[in-house]
Design a protein around this motif. Structure first.
Motif, PDB file in Angstrom:
ATOM      1  N   PHE A  61      39.813 -16.676  78.095  1.00 54.15           N
ATOM      2  CA  PHE A  61      38.743 -15.793  77.655  1.00 54.15           C
ATOM      3  C   PHE A  61      37.735 -15.589  78.775  1.00 54.15           C
ATOM      4  O   PHE A  61      37.544 -16.442  79.637  1.00 54.15           O
ATOM      5  CB  PHE A  61      38.072 -16.276  76.365  1.00 54.15           C
ATOM      6  N   LEU A  62      37.138 -14.406  78.747  1.00 50.89           N
ATOM      7  CA  LEU A  62      36.185 -14.014  79.774  1.00 50.89           C
ATOM      8  C   LEU A  62      34.809 -14.587  79.446  1.00 50.89           C
ATOM      9  O   LEU A  62      34.311 -14.420  78.348  1.00 50.89           O
ATOM     10  CB  LEU A  62      36.110 -12.484  79.853  1.00 50.89           C
ATOM     11  N   VAL A  63      34.220 -15.268  80.407  1.00 54.11           N
ATOM     12  CA  VAL A  63      32.881 -15.833  80.245  1.00 54.11           C
ATOM     13  C   VAL A  63      31.851 -14.896  80.873  1.00 54.11           C
ATOM     14  O   VAL A  63      30.793 -14.640  80.306  1.00 54.11           O
ATOM     15  CB  VAL A  63      32.789 -17.239  80.884  1.00 54.11           C
ATOM     16  N   GLU A  64      32.189 -14.374  82.036  1.00 56.34           N
ATOM     17  CA  GLU A  64      31.254 -13.486  82.732  1.00 56.34           C
ATOM     18  C   GLU A  64      32.023 -12.519  83.619  1.00 56.34           C
ATOM     19  O   GLU A  64      33.012 -12.889  84.251  1.00 56.34           O
ATOM     20  CB  GLU A  64      30.285 -14.317  83.583  1.00 56.34           C
ATOM     21  N   LEU A  65      31.543 -11.293  83.645  1.00 51.35           N
ATOM     22  CA  LEU A  65      32.075 -10.264  84.528  1.00 51.35           C
ATOM     23  C   LEU A  65      30.891  -9.487  85.060  1.00 51.35           C
ATOM     24  O   LEU A  65      30.101  -8.955  84.288  1.00 51.35           O
ATOM     25  CB  LEU A  65      33.031  -9.324  83.785  1.00 51.35           C
ATOM     26  N   GLU A  66      30.775  -9.455  86.378  1.00 53.06           N
ATOM     27  CA  GLU A  66      29.628  -8.781  86.982  1.00 53.06           C
ATOM     28  C   GLU A  66      30.074  -8.108  88.283  1.00 53.06           C
ATOM     29  O   GLU A  66      30.847  -8.672  89.045  1.00 53.06           O
ATOM     30  CB  GLU A  66      28.549  -9.830  87.277  1.00 53.06           C
ATOM     31  N   VAL A  67      29.606  -6.885  88.471  1.00 52.51           N
ATOM     32  CA  VAL A  67      29.818  -6.191  89.732  1.00 52.51           C
ATOM     33  C   VAL A  67      28.443  -5.953  90.337  1.00 52.51           C
ATOM     34  O   VAL A  67      27.640  -5.197  89.811  1.00 52.51           O
ATOM     35  CB  VAL A  67      30.572  -4.856  89.557  1.00 52.51           C
ATOM     36  N   LYS A  68      28.169  -6.641  91.434  1.00 49.90           N
ATOM     37  CA  LYS A  68      26.864  -6.563  92.090  1.00 49.90           C
ATOM     38  C   LYS A  68      26.894  -5.471  93.164  1.00 49.90           C
ATOM     39  O   LYS A  68      27.970  -5.028  93.568  1.00 49.90           O
ATOM     40  CB  LYS A  68      26.527  -7.924  92.722  1.00 49.90           C
ATOM     41  N   PRO A  69      25.726  -5.070  93.629  1.00 49.61           N
ATOM     42  CA  PRO A  69      25.685  -4.069  94.704  1.00 49.61           C
ATOM     43  C   PRO A  69      26.576  -4.481  95.877  1.00 49.61           C
ATOM     44  O   PRO A  69      26.681  -5.665  96.204  1.00 49.61           O
ATOM     45  CB  PRO A  69      24.210  -4.040  95.105  1.00 49.61           C
ATOM     46  N   GLY A  70      27.196  -3.502  96.490  1.00 45.42           N
ATOM     47  CA  GLY A  70      28.123  -3.782  97.579  1.00 45.42           C
ATOM     48  C   GLY A  70      29.509  -4.131  97.066  1.00 45.42           C
ATOM     49  O   GLY A  70      30.338  -4.663  97.796  1.00 45.42           O
ATOM     50  N   ASN A  71      29.747  -3.866  95.776  1.00 43.63           N
ATOM     51  CA  ASN A  71      31.034  -4.154  95.126  1.00 43.63           C
ATOM     52  C   ASN A  71      31.426  -5.631  95.217  1.00 43.63           C
ATOM     53  O   ASN A  71      32.571  -5.971  95.514  1.00 43.63           O
ATOM     54  CB  ASN A  71      32.143  -3.264  95.689  1.00 43.63           C
ATOM     55  N   LYS A  72      30.457  -6.504  94.983  1.00 39.08           N
ATOM     56  CA  LYS A  72      30.734  -7.937  94.910  1.00 39.08           C
ATOM     57  C   LYS A  72      31.089  -8.242  93.458  1.00 39.08           C
ATOM     58  O   LYS A  72      30.225  -8.215  92.573  1.00 39.08           O
ATOM     59  CB  LYS A  72      29.527  -8.749  95.356  1.00 39.08           C
ATOM     60  N   ILE A  73      32.366  -8.507  93.218  1.00 37.54           N
ATOM     61  CA  ILE A  73      32.883  -8.698  91.865  1.00 37.54           C
ATOM     62  C   ILE A  73      32.951 -10.194  91.564  1.00 37.54           C
ATOM     63  O   ILE A  73      33.540 -10.965  92.322  1.00 37.54           O
ATOM     64  CB  ILE A  73      34.288  -8.073  91.735  1.00 37.54           C
ATOM     65  N   LEU A  74      32.370 -10.588  90.425  1.00 35.68           N
ATOM     66  CA  LEU A  74      32.409 -11.974  89.966  1.00 35.68           C
ATOM     67  C   LEU A  74      33.081 -12.000  88.602  1.00 35.68           C
ATOM     68  O   LEU A  74      32.643 -11.312  87.675  1.00 35.68           O
ATOM     69  CB  LEU A  74      30.990 -12.550  89.866  1.00 35.68           C
ATOM     70  N   VAL A  75      34.144 -12.784  88.479  1.00 31.37           N
ATOM     71  CA  VAL A  75      34.863 -12.938  87.221  1.00 31.37           C
ATOM     72  C   VAL A  75      34.934 -14.434  86.921  1.00 31.37           C
ATOM     73  O   VAL A  75      35.455 -15.206  87.735  1.00 31.37           O
ATOM     74  CB  VAL A  75      36.294 -12.353  87.308  1.00 31.37           C
ATOM     75  N   ILE A  76      34.400 -14.832  85.770  1.00 29.88           N
ATOM     76  CA  ILE A  76      34.459 -16.237  85.355  1.00 29.88           C
ATOM     77  C   ILE A  76      35.232 -16.307  84.044  1.00 29.88           C
ATOM     78  O   ILE A  76      34.892 -15.610  83.083  1.00 29.88           O
ATOM     79  CB  ILE A  76      33.058 -16.850  85.206  1.00 29.88           C
ATOM     80  N   VAL A  77      36.272 -17.141  84.023  1.00 29.98           N
ATOM     81  CA  VAL A  77      37.137 -17.275  82.853  1.00 29.98           C
ATOM     82  C   VAL A  77      37.168 -18.720  82.378  1.00 29.98           C
ATOM     83  O   VAL A  77      36.783 -19.635  83.108  1.00 29.98           O
ATOM     84  CB  VAL A  77      38.576 -16.784  83.158  1.00 29.98           C
ATOM     85  N   ASP A  78      37.648 -18.901  81.148  1.00 28.81           N
ATOM     86  CA  ASP A  78      37.752 -20.249  80.585  1.00 28.81           C
ATOM     87  C   ASP A  78      38.937 -20.292  79.633  1.00 28.81           C
ATOM     88  O   ASP A  78      39.498 -19.255  79.262  1.00 28.81           O
ATOM     89  CB  ASP A  78      36.460 -20.630  79.864  1.00 28.81           C
ATOM     90  N   HIS A  79      39.309 -21.495  79.236  1.00 29.73           N
ATOM     91  CA  HIS A  79      40.399 -21.746  78.294  1.00 29.73           C
ATOM     92  C   HIS A  79      40.043 -23.015  77.546  1.00 29.73           C
ATOM     93  O   HIS A  79      39.298 -23.858  78.065  1.00 29.73           O
ATOM     94  CB  HIS A  79      41.718 -21.910  79.061  1.00 29.73           C
ATOM     95  N   ASP A  80      40.569 -23.178  76.356  1.00 27.96           N
ATOM     96  CA  ASP A  80      40.255 -24.365  75.559  1.00 27.96           C
ATOM     97  C   ASP A  80      40.658 -25.658  76.251  1.00 27.96           C
ATOM     98  O   ASP A  80      40.073 -26.704  76.002  1.00 27.96           O
ATOM     99  CB  ASP A  80      40.911 -24.272  74.183  1.00 27.96           C
ATOM    100  N   ASN A  81      41.649 -25.596  77.140  1.00 29.19           N
ATOM    101  CA  ASN A  81      42.103 -26.791  77.855  1.00 29.19           C
ATOM    102  C   ASN A  81      41.753 -26.767  79.339  1.00 29.19           C
ATOM    103  O   ASN A  81      42.362 -27.471  80.127  1.00 29.19           O
ATOM    104  CB  ASN A  81      43.624 -26.954  77.693  1.00 29.19           C
TER     105      ASN A  81
END
Length: 154
Positions: A21-41
């Motif tokens: 599951f997705l915890v955080e998705l952010e695209v910052k200026p300059g196309n800096k992409i941050l994707v944080i995911v998690d799982h129950d295990n």
């Protein structure tokens, strides 16, 4: 600039297939992409690499350059989505309310807009000299807490 909805579309199927599951998705200026995911295990680093490759394949650097970071939700980091609360039922958490009150306890239940924490506290019992340890349940609304995170104990 790359849109978050584009990244979301690229990763949705993959996350669903792998029960992540997705915890955080952010695209910052300059196309800096941050994707944080998690799982129950938990999430192995190999999965972060795999998801990074899926995103890279869905974007075209020739059209628009970007910087990409794919990570798992960190231990001891504040919860950002309700699924993190559900994942941590039965574990010790730290709650900081909007009023600045902080307490620790065991997360026992998660509902639509509330969660319950079982806390232990010493209470003066009438007729006794010493305070006794008692357990009580505190119900919190999601919109009344500033931060909630798991407590790591060794």
């Amino acid at each position: 600039m790359i849109k978050e909805s584009l990244i979301q579309g690229i990763i949705d199927k993959k996350l669903q297939e792998d029960e992540m599951f997705l915890v955080e998705l952010e695209v910052k200026p300059g196309n800096k992409i941050l994707v944080i995911v998690d799982h129950d295990n938990g999430v192995p680093i190999s999965y972060c690499i795999e998801l990074s490759k899926v995103i890279e394949a869905g974007l075209n650097r020739d059209e628009e350059d970007f910087e990409l970071e794919v990570a798992s939700a960190g231990i001891g980091q504040p919860f950002k989505v309700k699924r993190q609360y559900q994942k941590n039922i039965g574990r010790e958490i730290e709650v900081l309310t909007l009023e600045g009150k902080k307490f620790n306890g065991k997360l026992t239940e998660v509902a639509d807009d509330t969660f319950s924490v079982e806390i232990e506290e010493k209470v003066k019992v009438e007729g006794k000299k010493r305070k006794e340890l008692q357990v009580r349940t505190v119900n919190c609304k999601f919109d009344e807490v500033k931060q909630v995170k798991d407590i790591i104990s060794f």
